[in-house]
Structures are given as structure tokens and as C-alpha cells.
Design a protein around this motif. Structure first.
Motif, short mmCIF file in Angstrom:
data_model
loop_
_atom_site.label_atom_id
_atom_site.label_comp_id
_atom_site.label_asym_id
_atom_site.label_seq_id
_atom_site.Cartn_x
_atom_site.Cartn_y
_atom_site.Cartn_z
N CYS A 21 -11.49 -15.83 -3.50
CA CYS A 21 -11.69 -15.26 -2.16
C CYS A 21 -11.46 -13.76 -2.08
N LEU A 22 -11.46 -13.08 -3.24
CA LEU A 22 -11.33 -11.62 -3.24
C LEU A 22 -12.40 -11.00 -2.35
N ARG A 23 -11.99 -10.10 -1.49
CA ARG A 23 -12.95 -9.41 -0.61
C ARG A 23 -13.62 -8.26 -1.35
N VAL A 24 -14.91 -8.05 -1.07
CA VAL A 24 -15.63 -6.92 -1.64
C VAL A 24 -14.94 -5.62 -1.25
N ALA A 25 -14.49 -5.52 0.00
CA ALA A 25 -13.84 -4.30 0.47
C ALA A 25 -12.55 -4.01 -0.28
N ASP A 26 -11.81 -5.06 -0.65
CA ASP A 26 -10.58 -4.87 -1.41
C ASP A 26 -10.88 -4.43 -2.84
N LEU A 27 -11.92 -5.00 -3.43
CA LEU A 27 -12.33 -4.58 -4.77
C LEU A 27 -12.75 -3.11 -4.74
N ASP A 28 -13.51 -2.73 -3.74
CA ASP A 28 -13.93 -1.33 -3.60
C ASP A 28 -12.72 -0.41 -3.44
N ARG A 29 -11.77 -0.80 -2.60
CA ARG A 29 -10.59 0.02 -2.35
C ARG A 29 -9.79 0.23 -3.63
N LEU A 30 -9.63 -0.84 -4.40
CA LEU A 30 -8.88 -0.76 -5.65
C LEU A 30 -9.55 0.22 -6.62
N ILE A 31 -10.84 0.05 -6.83
CA ILE A 31 -11.56 0.89 -7.78
C ILE A 31 -11.53 2.36 -7.35
N GLU A 32 -11.80 2.61 -6.08
CA GLU A 32 -11.84 3.99 -5.59
C GLU A 32 -10.47 4.66 -5.67
N ALA A 33 -9.41 3.89 -5.44
CA ALA A 33 -8.07 4.46 -5.46
C ALA A 33 -7.59 4.78 -6.87
N LEU A 34 -8.09 4.04 -7.87
CA LEU A 34 -7.50 4.12 -9.21
C LEU A 34 -8.35 4.82 -10.26
N MET A 35 -9.59 5.15 -9.95
CA MET A 35 -10.48 5.72 -10.97
C MET A 35 -9.91 6.98 -11.62
N ASP A 36 -9.13 7.75 -10.89
CA ASP A 36 -8.53 8.96 -11.44
C ASP A 36 -7.02 8.84 -11.60
N ASP A 37 -6.50 7.63 -11.51
CA ASP A 37 -5.05 7.43 -11.60
C ASP A 37 -4.61 7.49 -13.07
N PRO A 38 -3.46 8.10 -13.35
CA PRO A 38 -3.01 8.19 -14.74
C PRO A 38 -2.53 6.87 -15.33
N VAL A 39 -2.22 5.89 -14.50
CA VAL A 39 -1.68 4.62 -14.98
C VAL A 39 -2.61 3.45 -14.68
N GLY A 40 -3.03 3.32 -13.44
CA GLY A 40 -3.75 2.14 -12.98
C GLY A 40 -2.91 1.41 -11.95
N GLY A 41 -3.32 0.23 -11.57
CA GLY A 41 -2.56 -0.49 -10.56
C GLY A 41 -3.16 -1.85 -10.25
N LEU A 42 -2.80 -2.35 -9.08
CA LEU A 42 -3.17 -3.73 -8.74
C LEU A 42 -3.21 -3.92 -7.23
N LEU A 43 -3.92 -4.94 -6.81
CA LEU A 43 -3.88 -5.34 -5.41
C LEU A 43 -2.61 -6.13 -5.13
N GLY A 44 -2.12 -6.01 -3.92
CA GLY A 44 -0.95 -6.78 -3.50
C GLY A 44 -0.79 -6.69 -2.00
N ILE A 45 0.18 -7.42 -1.49
CA ILE A 45 0.54 -7.27 -0.08
C ILE A 45 2.06 -7.24 0.03
N GLN A 46 2.53 -6.50 1.01
CA GLN A 46 3.96 -6.43 1.22
C GLN A 46 4.51 -7.76 1.72
N VAL A 47 5.69 -8.11 1.26
CA VAL A 47 6.34 -9.35 1.67
C VAL A 47 6.66 -9.29 3.16
N ARG A 48 6.32 -10.34 3.87
CA ARG A 48 6.55 -10.39 5.32
C ARG A 48 7.66 -11.34 5.70
N ASP A 49 7.90 -12.34 4.86
CA ASP A 49 8.90 -13.36 5.18
C ASP A 49 10.29 -12.91 4.73
#
Length: 235
Positions: free
Chosen positions: A114-142
């Protein structure tokens, strides 16, 4: 002019899904008339930025050949391993010769359809120039509790800096391969790629996604996944 790093995807799909209580591995369970893994692959295969997808499959996998992507020219088969980290490393090996060490690899759970296209786009755009890389996640609410003996609460954990780690997780191929090799040589069966990077002293970046990027692990997750795919207009 230097060519921009390419994008590749890796799907570890050698798990048997014991928690599902099903004879069929969870990535092959029926979801709206198709296997779960087919919905997962849809986004990566359709994305023109992604040059190819390596899928790590179990040695005795009897289901992959019946999927719509078994003979797709953009999809490569890799041997699965005993643990997720072994499967990812094997898939990176299949990419060698096609991909460069500086290319980006998006590692995504086969059972997250169920990965959203918009989330995939956001991840790629945010990390293309990042020195390390990263991942999708959400902040804990409970409210988070740490259990002690007898499944009784030992303490309440401060949730302000806690995140749920999702996939895709996006790292440079060469560095990720090195990180996984290093973890396995130390006997550390890391459960995600970010953990392998952390062992090297790197700090992957967290990119906020959406909670509907669920991983199917139990039977009750299937109707929920169907609902999310309907909401996204994908079925």
C-alpha cells in the motif's frame, strides 16, 4: 558532465510468513484478485526513474512463476537467504554489473503493498543529494510501555523521539553492501537496512510517510490493505 546516480529497487521476498498461519507465504496471498507482491511491485516497475527491481525469492518458491511479473524485463530474480539481511545482500549481488556503487537502492518489504506514490516521490526527492540516505517512517502516536517480567509494565517510554521504521529504505548500493557485510561478519542479523548503516556510525534521515503503508503480517491485515488500495484508486 557526470551522469546522475541511477535508482534501483530490491524486494526481499523469501519469507514464509509464519505469523499468518497460512500455508501460502504472505507475499502470495490473494489481495483483490492478485498476489500481494504484485501490488507491491506495481509502483516500482511503473516508475521510469527506477531502472530495475531485484526480487529475492526462496529456493523452493513455487508461487513466483504464477505472478504477472515473473517474466517482466525490468524484474530480476535473486536467491533468498535465511534472514532478510541475507536476501537483501544477495539481491545487491544480482545488481552488481548493472548498477554502480554510487547508485541508489530502494529496499522495500514485499508484504507492503500500500505504499503511496506520493510517499515514494517524497523519499526520492528528499534523499537524492543526501550524504547518507534514509527511510520512510511515522512518528509514534501511542503511549509506549516497556514490559518487564510477567508481561507487566516496567516503565513508560518517552515517545517524543520515537518513530515507526517503514520501507522503502534508500541507500547507496556500495555503502549498503559494505554495511550488511560488516553486520553479518559480526553476527548481527540486522532487521532493517537502516540498522546496518547505524552500525557504521551513519545517521539515516527519517522521511515522514503515511500509516497506511502497512506490512501484512496477520490475516486481519488483508482486508485493511484492500481498503487502503481502494482509497488510493489502485483497485
Amino acid at each position: 558532465m557526470t551522469e546522475a546516480p541511477a535508482l534501483w529497487a530490491v524486494l526481499p521476498a523469501a519469507g514464509v510468513g509464519r505469523r499468518m498461519g497460512s500455508a501460502v507465504p504472505k507475499q502470495y496471498l490473494d489481495l483483490a484478485g492478485r498476489a500481494v507482491i504484485e501490488h507491491t511491485l506495481d509502483l516500482f516497475v511503473a516508475d521510469p526513474r527506477i531502472r530495475g527491481v531485484a526480487v529475492a525469492l526462496g529456493r523452493e518458491d513455487a508461487y513466483w512463476g504464477d505472478t504477472g511479473y515473473a517474466d517482466h524485463p525490468k524484474v530480476m530474480r535473486a536467491p533468498g537467504g535465511a534472514e532478510r539481511c541475507h536476501s537483501v545482500l544477495n539481491a545487491l549481488g544480482v545488481l552488481e554489473g548493472r548498477a554502480g556503487d554510487d547508485d541508489w537502492v530502494l529496499v522495500h518489504d514485499a508484504a507492503r503493498p500500500c505504499l503511496r506514490v506520493a510517499d515514494l516521490d517524497r523519499l526520492i526527492e528528499a534523499l537524492m543529494d543526501d550524504p547518507v540516505g534514509g527511510l520512510l517512517g511515522i512518528q509514534v502516536r501511542d503511549t509506549m510501555k516497556r514490559a518487564g517480567e510477567g508481561e507487566r509494565i516496567e516503565t513508560t517510554v518517552d515517545r517524543s523521539s520515537l518513530w515507526h521504521a517503514y520501507t522503502p529504505q534508500m541507500f547507496r548500493l556500495g555503502l549498503l553492501r559494505h554495511a550488511l557485510h560488516d553486520a553479518l561478519e559480526a553476527g548481527d542479523l540486522v532487521t532493517d537496512d537502516a540498522s546496518a548503516m547505524e552500525r557504521l556510525g551513519r545517521a539515516p534521515r527519517l522521511i515522514e510517510g503515511h500509516a497506511d503503508n502497512i506490512k501484512i503480517t496477520r490475516a486481519e491485515d488483508l482486508p485493511l490493505a484492500r481498503f487502503y488500495l481502494q482509497q488510493q484508486g489502485r483497485i
